[in-house]
Design an enzyme around this catalytic site. Structure first.
Site, mmCIF file in Angstrom:
data_model
loop_
_atom_site.group_PDB
_atom_site.id
_atom_site.type_symbol
_atom_site.label_atom_id
_atom_site.label_comp_id
_atom_site.label_asym_id
_atom_site.label_seq_id
_atom_site.Cartn_x
_atom_site.Cartn_y
_atom_site.Cartn_z
ATOM 1 N N ARG A 21 0.828 -1.211 0.000
ATOM 2 C CA ARG A 21 0.000 0.000 0.000
ATOM 3 C C ARG A 21 0.860 1.257 0.000
ATOM 4 O O ARG A 21 0.553 2.224 -0.690
ATOM 5 C CB ARG A 21 -0.955 0.010 1.197
ATOM 6 C CG ARG A 21 -2.053 -1.029 1.115
ATOM 7 C CD ARG A 21 -2.915 -1.021 2.344
ATOM 8 N NE ARG A 21 -2.092 -1.263 3.528
ATOM 9 C CZ ARG A 21 -2.373 -0.841 4.749
ATOM 10 N NH1 ARG A 21 -3.468 -0.146 4.984
ATOM 11 N NH2 ARG A 21 -1.583 -1.125 5.762
ATOM 12 N N ASN A 39 -6.227 -2.577 2.516
ATOM 13 C CA ASN A 39 -6.222 -4.031 2.614
ATOM 14 C C ASN A 39 -7.655 -4.539 2.715
ATOM 15 O O ASN A 39 -8.485 -3.927 3.392
ATOM 16 C CB ASN A 39 -5.452 -4.494 3.858
ATOM 17 C CG ASN A 39 -3.954 -4.362 3.702
ATOM 18 O OD1 ASN A 39 -3.428 -4.335 2.596
ATOM 19 N ND2 ASN A 39 -3.257 -4.292 4.819
#
Length: 92
Positions: A21, A39
């Site tokens: 990320r 996520n």
């Protein structure tokens, strides 16, 4: 004149707990996109990006490329009009 678009991508593979990320955020900010990466409970990462079509395509190419953290086994995306917009690119 170009219109901004939104791409929502779901990235499969070993993409959680490997800095994916954060890496995605850095690439998106370098390109000039707004949105977020988060996520999902099933192990995927969802990426929502807004900007020009070409810039969103570039991010997708990077997500599918060899330089990502972890191991990407696939990316599925859908395209749509932009929503209310984002101020920057966030990690959620």
């Amino acid at each position: 004149m170009h219109e901004d678009v939104r791409v929502t991508a779901w990235v499969r593979g070993t993409v959680q707990r490997v800095g994916f990320r954060w890496w995605t955020r850095a690439r998106a900010l370098e390109i000039g996109l707004t949105g977020y990466a988060s996520n999902l409970d099933d192990g995927r990462v969802q990426v929502v990006a807004e900007g020009s079509h070409a810039d969103c395509e570039l991010l997708l190419a990077l997500l599918r490329g060899p330089g990502t953290p972890g191991r990407v086994s696939g990316v599925t995306e859908i395209w749509s009009a932009t929503g209310d917009g984002y101020d920057s690119f966030a990690i959620r």
